[in-house]
Structure formats: structure tokens, C-alpha cells
Design an enzyme around this catalytic site. Structure first.
Site, PDB file in Angstrom:
ATOM      1  N   THR A 149     -15.404  -4.666  -9.844  1.00  0.00           N
ATOM      2  CA  THR A 149     -15.739  -3.250 -10.020  1.00  0.00           C
ATOM      3  C   THR A 149     -14.548  -2.550 -10.667  1.00  0.00           C
ATOM      4  O   THR A 149     -14.408  -2.556 -11.874  1.00  0.00           O
ATOM      5  CB  THR A 149     -16.124  -2.604  -8.673  1.00  0.00           C
ATOM      6  OG1 THR A 149     -15.124  -2.912  -7.692  1.00  0.00           O
ATOM      7  CG2 THR A 149     -17.465  -3.118  -8.191  1.00  0.00           C
ATOM      8  N   LYS A 175     -13.223 -10.046  -4.952  1.00  0.00           N
ATOM      9  CA  LYS A 175     -13.072  -8.810  -5.710  1.00  0.00           C
ATOM     10  C   LYS A 175     -12.593  -7.713  -4.768  1.00  0.00           C
ATOM     11  O   LYS A 175     -12.847  -7.745  -3.565  1.00  0.00           O
ATOM     12  CB  LYS A 175     -14.382  -8.402  -6.387  1.00  0.00           C
ATOM     13  CG  LYS A 175     -15.570  -8.100  -5.474  1.00  0.00           C
ATOM     14  CD  LYS A 175     -15.579  -6.746  -4.795  1.00  0.00           C
ATOM     15  CE  LYS A 175     -15.382  -5.615  -5.778  1.00  0.00           C
ATOM     16  NZ  LYS A 175     -15.270  -4.302  -5.011  1.00  0.00           N
ATOM     17  N   THR A 186     -11.789  -3.386   1.439  1.00  0.00           N
ATOM     18  CA  THR A 186     -13.042  -3.271   0.688  1.00  0.00           C
ATOM     19  C   THR A 186     -13.102  -4.407  -0.305  1.00  0.00           C
ATOM     20  O   THR A 186     -12.547  -4.324  -1.386  1.00  0.00           O
ATOM     21  CB  THR A 186     -13.127  -1.926  -0.034  1.00  0.00           C
ATOM     22  OG1 THR A 186     -13.018  -0.898   0.944  1.00  0.00           O
ATOM     23  CG2 THR A 186     -14.450  -1.772  -0.749  1.00  0.00           C
ATOM     24  N   GLU A 273      -5.485  -0.600  -7.252  1.00  0.00           N
ATOM     25  CA  GLU A 273      -5.632   0.552  -8.154  1.00  0.00           C
ATOM     26  C   GLU A 273      -4.315   1.324  -8.235  1.00  0.00           C
ATOM     27  O   GLU A 273      -3.835   1.871  -7.241  1.00  0.00           O
ATOM     28  CB  GLU A 273      -6.753   1.462  -7.664  1.00  0.00           C
ATOM     29  CG  GLU A 273      -8.134   0.819  -7.757  1.00  0.00           C
ATOM     30  CD  GLU A 273      -9.222   1.701  -7.178  1.00  0.00           C
ATOM     31  OE1 GLU A 273      -8.884   2.776  -6.626  1.00  0.00           O
ATOM     32  OE2 GLU A 273     -10.410   1.339  -7.267  1.00  0.00           O
TER      33      GLU A 273
END
Length: 338
Positions: A149, A175, A186, A273
Site C-alpha cells: 500500500t 507489507k 499494521t 513512512e
């Protein structure tokens, strides 16, 4: 991801992760879309986060060796409809694509919270993925990329080991790049081995390996209800089954599994991120393991420590403060930071 005996893969662009079984053959299908077919005797064990709440629908209870089927659907939080209906529809579409019963599947979803899946694209992706099933290792690479994602790169690892004179393989893909914190962060993680292991034994060693890997990483201190780790054991190597915890062969198998999961855990953190640093925290001299973990997570999840690290400012006082607020027993006069 290499070829594992008893497994074939297929991937194509589209948006869902689906897990299938056909006549006792577990199949995994994915969101962009991925299918992995496993040997008929395959065993599956699963881990979910503790804070699942309403974001998880368990359609059936358990996967076992005798053709019993299990399914799980993860969807963005909030009201179940129409997301649960979409999950059921995905399962039926996948079953139809491979000629399996409607209840012979697992479904996992990942992506932006609150947005419904484009089911027309999903339906087409499932059909194409089913047609692409292959033992070509290139499909493993495509599959690892298909489930991403906000990740910037695929995360895969393979470890080989030997017992009973036979070479075995454990391979995995994962992932996750945001909302990463135990339990389990997550993420979606799919692991497979050609070894044959008793389900209860497999479940136990998977939980142990997760405690030493996926449960000990943090990027932003947040977590999710939609996290899943699946471990398939196809038994296709032909070596005798590992049937009890005291089996001498389990040591090598467990060590290989821990290597795979720790490597994947590190890859998740490195691809976080906005992450520019990879930091390991080691706590020694704690009263017990629980206190050591409490200290480490307090440091790892501290915004003040993270900003100091990101800005390359050696403000060790923030680490001391994180230890102090952790709730672990600590002697200020004996504390050392190295």
C-alpha cells in the site's frame, strides 16, 4: 520468494487479498491480486491483533489437516455493511475462479481506512490471478509487490535449513509502512514452509517467533485492528512430521522461522513512512523480560526521542525520561546509556 514444494503463485494488478482452498488445497489470493496454492495436506496457523474489535469477521473457526476450512475477513473499522458483504462476494468469486466450495478460503484486506473496494476491478483481478497460478519464482516477486500500500518496496526473505537429510525452505513476504506498533503492527505477513509440522506445535512456535519480531517493532507508535500473520506448512518435503514440542528437529525449524520473521520485521521498519533512521534498542539489567520490553517500547515510541534521533541531536535526557515513565523498575543512579 523461491519455489516451495507444494506451492504455486499468481499475481495481477487489482485491489484485495483473498485466501482460498480447493478440495483441501489452501489457496491464497491477493489484492492487486495474489493467489498462492498450497499442497492438499497443508497446515495453516494464524495470528491476529488483540484489539480486533469489530474490524474482524471470522467466517469459520479453524483450519486443520483434514479438510476443515477457515476464513477471516478484515475490513476498515465502523459498520460492517457493506464491507462484510464485499468480503463474502470476494470469497465466492475466488472460489468460482478455481472451482472451490464457497467456504474454502481466507480473505484479508489492506488499504485506506473508510474507502470501499472497487468490486468490479476486484472481480476481474481474481479471475486473472487464478489463470496466472504458476510455480515460477517470478510470481512470488509479483505477489510481494502486489500487496503493498504505502510501502515503497517489497519485503521478502528466504531461509533454508536441513534435518533428516532433507533441505527445507521457509519463505515469507510482508507489507506495512505506517501504523506500525505491536500488537502486531499494521501489516499482513504470509509465511510458508515445505516442512510438515503438527498444527498445535506450529501455532506455538509462530507465537514465540512473533513475540521476538513483529511484536517488537515501532514506527509511529500506532496500530490497527486489521493485522494478520499466516504460516502455511505444506509438508511437501517428504521429511517425517514434527509432531511434538520436544522434537529435536524443532530447534532448527524454530531458528529458521525466527530468522525469517525478524528479517521481515526489520524490513518493515526500514521502509516506515518518512523514516530516515533504523534504530535498535537493547535493554540489559532489567528486573525481568517484561520490564526490559516495557523500557524499550517506551523509548521507541517516545516522540521526544524520535525527534532527537531524526534531528541527530544526542539528547540522552529524553531516553532517561522515557525509561522513567515506562513503569519498569529502574535505579536512576545505576542507569547507563551506551
Amino acid at each position: 520468494i523461491p519455489v516451495i514444494l507444494g506451492a504455486v503463485l499468481g499475481a495481477v494488478a487489482g485491489p484485495v487479498v483473498a485466501w482460498l482452498e480447493r478440495k483441501g488445497v489452501p489457496r491464497i489470493g491477493g489484492a492487486l491480486v495474489v493467489l498462492l496454492a498450497l499442497a492438499a495436506a497443508a497446515v495453516l496457523v494464524l495470528l491476529f491483533p488483540d484489539e480486533a474489535g469489530d474490524a474482524r469477521i471470522v467466517l469459520t473457526e479453524r483450519v486443520d489437516r483434514g479438510g476443515h476450512h477457515s476464513g477471516e475477513v478484515s475490513f476498515p473499522g465502523g459498520r460492517a455493511e457493506p464491507r462484510d458483504a464485499d468480503a463474502v462476494a470476494m470469497a465466492k468469486l475466488a472460489a468460482a475462479a478455481v472451482g472451490a466450495p464457497d467456504d474454502a478460503f481466507l480473505v484479508c484486506s489492506t488499504g485506506r481506512i473508510g474507502e470501499l473496494l472497487p468490486m468490479a476491478k476486484v472481480a476481474e483481478g481474481i479471475k486473472v490471478s487464478a489463470a496466472r497460478l504458476s510455480r515460477d519464482a517470478a510470481e512470488g516477486v509479483r505477489s510481494a509487490n502486489a500487496i503493498l500500500t504505502s510501502d515503497t518496496r517489497a519485503k521478502t526473505v528466504t531461509v533454508t535449513f536441513t534435518y533428516d537429510g532433507k533441505r527445507h525452505v521457509i519463505a515469507g513476504m510482508a507489507k506495512g509502512a505506517g501504523m506500525i506498533r505491536p500488537d502486531m503492527a499494521t501489516m499482513i505477513s504470509v509465511l510458508a514452509t515445505d516442512a510438515e509440522v503438527e498444527p498445535k506445535v506450529l501455532d506455538r512456535i509462530l507465537r514465540h517467533a512473533a513475540d521476538a519480531s513483529y511484536h517488537r517493532i515501532s514506527i509511529d507508535g500506532d496500530t490497527s485492528t486489521n493485522d494478520t500473520c499466516l504460516l502455511f506448512a505444506t509438508g511437501a518435503s517428504g521429511a517425517p512430521r514434527i509432531g511434538r514440542v520436544g522434537d529435536r528437529r524443532l530447534k532448527d525449524f524454530s531458528a529458521a522461522l525466527e530468522r525469517v520473521m525478524l528479517d521481515l520485521a526489520h524490513q518493515l521498519v526500514r521502509d516506515g513512512e518518512g523514516a530516515t533512521k533504523f534504530v535498535g534498542i537493547t535493554v540489559s539489567g532489567a528486573a525481568n523480560d517484561a520490564d526490559a520490553k516495557r523500557c524499550a517500547l517506551s523509548i521507541a515510541n517516545s516522540p521526544l526521542v524520535k525527534t532527537a534521533l531524526a534531528g541527530e541531536d544526542p539528547n540522552w535526557g529524553r531516553i532517561v525520561a522515557a525509561v522513567g515513565k515506562s513503569g519498569a523498575a529502574a535505579d536512576r543512579d545505576l542507569l547507563a546509556i551506551r
